[in-house]
Design an enzyme around this catalytic site. Structure first.
Site, mmCIF file in Angstrom:
data_model
loop_
_atom_site.group_PDB
_atom_site.id
_atom_site.type_symbol
_atom_site.label_atom_id
_atom_site.label_comp_id
_atom_site.label_asym_id
_atom_site.label_seq_id
_atom_site.Cartn_x
_atom_site.Cartn_y
_atom_site.Cartn_z
ATOM 1 N N ARG A 55 -5.030 48.064 -55.411
ATOM 2 C CA ARG A 55 -4.578 47.049 -54.433
ATOM 3 C C ARG A 55 -3.482 46.134 -54.963
ATOM 4 N NH1 ARG A 55 -10.665 45.800 -52.624
ATOM 5 N NH2 ARG A 55 -10.749 45.547 -54.870
ATOM 6 N N LYS A 163 -20.032 55.081 -63.878
ATOM 7 C CA LYS A 163 -21.314 54.425 -63.682
ATOM 8 C C LYS A 163 -21.067 53.002 -63.181
ATOM 9 C CE LYS A 163 -23.388 51.930 -66.722
ATOM 10 N NZ LYS A 163 -22.925 50.638 -67.228
ATOM 11 N N HIS A 255 -27.473 55.217 -70.420
ATOM 12 C CA HIS A 255 -27.273 55.547 -71.832
ATOM 13 C C HIS A 255 -28.592 55.853 -72.562
ATOM 14 C CE1 HIS A 255 -23.464 54.142 -70.649
ATOM 15 N NE2 HIS A 255 -23.602 52.870 -70.953
ATOM 16 N N LYS A 352 -28.469 42.333 -75.172
ATOM 17 C CA LYS A 352 -27.174 41.690 -75.456
ATOM 18 C C LYS A 352 -27.407 40.442 -76.299
ATOM 19 C CE LYS A 352 -24.352 43.442 -71.842
ATOM 20 N NZ LYS A 352 -23.751 44.574 -72.509
ATOM 21 N N LYS A 357 -24.175 44.713 -83.511
ATOM 22 C CA LYS A 357 -24.020 45.898 -82.662
ATOM 23 C C LYS A 357 -24.456 47.085 -83.500
ATOM 24 C CE LYS A 357 -20.698 48.616 -80.043
ATOM 25 N NZ LYS A 357 -21.245 48.606 -78.693
HETATM 26 C C1 BG6 Z 1 -21.575 49.907 -70.615
HETATM 27 C C2 BG6 Z 1 -22.327 48.688 -70.165
HETATM 28 O O1 BG6 Z 1 -21.939 51.032 -69.856
HETATM 29 O O2 BG6 Z 1 -21.866 50.163 -71.978
HETATM 30 C C3 BG6 Z 1 -21.979 47.491 -71.024
HETATM 31 O O3 BG6 Z 1 -22.000 48.410 -68.809
HETATM 32 C C4 BG6 Z 1 -22.175 47.806 -72.479
HETATM 33 O O4 BG6 Z 1 -22.757 46.357 -70.662
HETATM 34 C C5 BG6 Z 1 -21.476 49.107 -72.850
HETATM 35 O O5 BG6 Z 1 -21.649 46.728 -73.242
HETATM 36 C C6 BG6 Z 1 -21.832 49.541 -74.257
HETATM 37 O O6 BG6 Z 1 -21.036 50.631 -74.618
HETATM 38 P P1 BG6 Z 1 -20.680 50.923 -76.142
HETATM 39 O O7 BG6 Z 1 -19.870 52.161 -76.095
HETATM 40 O O8 BG6 Z 1 -19.921 49.725 -76.638
HETATM 41 O O9 BG6 Z 1 -21.999 51.077 -76.838
#
Ligand code: BG6
Length: 513
Positions: A55, A163, A255, A352, A357
């Site tokens: 858009r 998704k 996931h 989160k 991570k």
């Molecule tokens: C996404 C989610 O599908 O995957 C996010 O919507 C998430 O919230 C992300 O942060 C995580 O992906 P990756 O590849 O960083 O583990």
């Protein structure tokens, strides 16, 4: 990539990729940078057209400049690291459209036909929905009504859907029905970017190309399995979307369900999209979600909340209801009712604003049947395999050795394999590189099939509905930067178990917060 694979790519037909939502984040950060890397690595056929549609009004040149910035910032290969930018940009176009205007789709079609002529590409078309899910239906309908779903003799028309695919079983079912009014199932490529990750695919190679683990991969030798997908980022600017989704819809339905199915599935007979997905669906059908009383003991839901205000608090994030009950963290105990796994707990957690991570699949083996060394007061840690998916990809195998010297003291040691050390830091392709290439080549193995999506929604719905009925545990809170709520630790502690952070610890990484 092997020589035959490379040859297959070079024989791949010319194509056009039409990206709806091309002015958005996904195209900017992931899709176009991935396509540029493919181009630089000589993995795209000779002729192709990339047509962005959205858009926001852009001219072709303004769009190219915008995308160049994205590639500079997020690309694995930057524009000045490869001499292909000019050529790549010359195949990149933009068409301003309104998604609900049928006439705009007619114009898009004419434009595409002109571009196909100019670049000598055959009418092989991929339509990528990088748009909010609420407008999937109207775009699919408009594509269908202007005959974009029709495949011309010897050519293909494919629909790539991002998704989230639905928000529960019923909406996913309805979306599938709607898509199938125009596109056959084999034309539909549903993305779960976890399947594009090298290390997730490696799980299959690890399981099915090695003889030593598979005989042990069952209830006779495995005590329990843990799947942890932990993120340090908070919800940030995505509050509006996230408050509707929560961690169960955002991470578990897609996931985590992918990871559990790849970890637990039976070996397919061949590496083939149908057989692979048949096995994944079969194992997901055997997953027993906790119900009734088990919902309290076997599920945990929690939210991050900073007690002293020094970190983020979910309910204060923009777009989030200040009384929101949406979980940003969940932990589940699932059982798989089949011959291989009966009675083995699969512990899953994701959240989160956590300490780090890290994504890990941890497989703990049973203790030795008879403890020879127990009499000397030695506490033997059981063997364990940690499969580290990100950010440090590799494996660890824990086993016992004798401490040198007198007596029979034992100590557990860790045998490690690290991808970066063996294959080099830059060797791992981005998930979208692999997925886009597979979609062009027509290999649907790493995309979710209709029944796979539906069965994973059945599992997630059963838990969410139980929580909504009030049969679940109370929502608890955890400090941002921690390893999650105490309730999740207790869920394992009652069984004398604890969550593994082996992959994180072994890298000596620093926690945040
Ligand atoms: C996404 C989610 O599908 O995957 C996010 O919507 C998430 O919230 C992300 O942060 C995580 O992906 P990756 O590849 O960083 O583990």
């Amino acid at each position: 990539m092997s020589q035959p694979e490379l040859e297959a790519i070079h024989r791949a037909p010319s194509f056009s990729l039409i990206i709806f939502g091309a002015s958005g984040d996904l195209a900017y950060r992931k899709l176009l940078p991935a396509l540029f890397t493919l181009a630089c690595n000589d993995l795209l056929p000779e002729n192709y057209v990339l047509l962005g549609a959205a858009r926001t009004p852009y001219t072709d040149d303004a769009f190219r400049d915008h995308i160049r910035q994205g590639v500079e910032e997020f690309g694995r290969i930057k524009p000045d690291e490869c001499d292909r930018w000019q050529e790549f940009a010359s195949r990149l176009y933009y068409q301003h459209i309104q998604y609900d205007e049928r006439a705009d789709f007619q114009t898009l079609k004419q434009r595409l036909e002109e571009l196909e002529k100019a670049h000598q590409t055959a009418p092989n078309r991929l339509f990528y929905l990088a748009i909010p899910p609420s407008i999937y239906p109207v775009v699919v309908e408009n594509l269908g009504e202007v005959d974009f779903a029709q495949e011309q003799e010897g050519h293909f028309a494919r629909l790539i859907v991002e998704k989230p695919f639905g928000t529960d079983y019923n909406s996913a079912f309805a979306l599938n029905q709607h898509i199938h009014r125009y596109f056959r199932e084999d034309q539909v490529y549903r993305i779960d970017h976890y399947l594009g990750k090298e290390t997730v695919q490696n799980l299959l190679v690890f399981r099915f190309a090695n003889a030593i683990f598979e005989p042990l991969w069952n209830r006779h030798y495995i005590d329990h399995v843990q799947i942890s997908v932990l993120e340090s980022v908070a919800v940030g600017k995505r509050g509006g979307y996230y408050d509707q989704a929560g961690v169960m819809r955002d991470m578990f339905q897609n996931h985590l369900m992918q990871l559990i199915s790849l970890t637990a599935m039976e070996p397919p007979n061949e590496w083939d999209a149908t057989q692979l997905r048949d096995e994944k669906v079969k194992v997901l059908r055997a997953v027993r979600p906790p119900r009734d009383g088990a919902l309290r003991t076997n599920t945990v839901r929690a939210q991050y909340r900073s007690t002293d205000g020094s970190g983020p608090t979910y309910r204060l994030e923009p777009g989030v209801d200040p009384h929101s009950e949406t979980p940003t963290y969940a932990a589940l105990t699932l059982y798989i009712d089949n011959w291989r796994w009966k009675g083995v707990p699969f512990y899953l957690r994701s959240g989160k604003a956590l300490a780090a991570k890290t994504t890990e699949i941890y497989v703990q083996f049973k203790e030795v049947p008879h403890l020879l060394f127990e009499a000397q007061g030695v506490d033997l840690a059981p063997n364990a395999l940690s499969i580290c998916l990100q950010p440090h990809e590799g494996f660890h195998l824990r086993f016992q050795t004798k401490v040198p010297g007198a007596g029979m003291r034992t100590q557990d040691v860790d045998m490690r394999f690290n991808f970066a050390t063996t294959f080099g830091d830059k060797s791992l392709p981005e998930a979208y590189e692999r997925l886009l290439l597979d979609a062009v080549l027509g290999d649907a193995s790493l995309f979710s099939r209709e029944d796979e999506i539906l069965v994973s929604w059945q599992i997630i719905d059963a838990i969410l509905q139980g929580w909504e009925r009030g049969d679940g545990p109370p929502l608890t809170f955890y400090e941002p930067g921690s390893w999650g709520p105490i309730t999740a630790h207790n869920m394992l502690a009652v069984w004398g178990r604890s969550w593994s952070v082996d992959c994180f610890k072994s890298e000596g990484a620093k926690t945040v917060g």
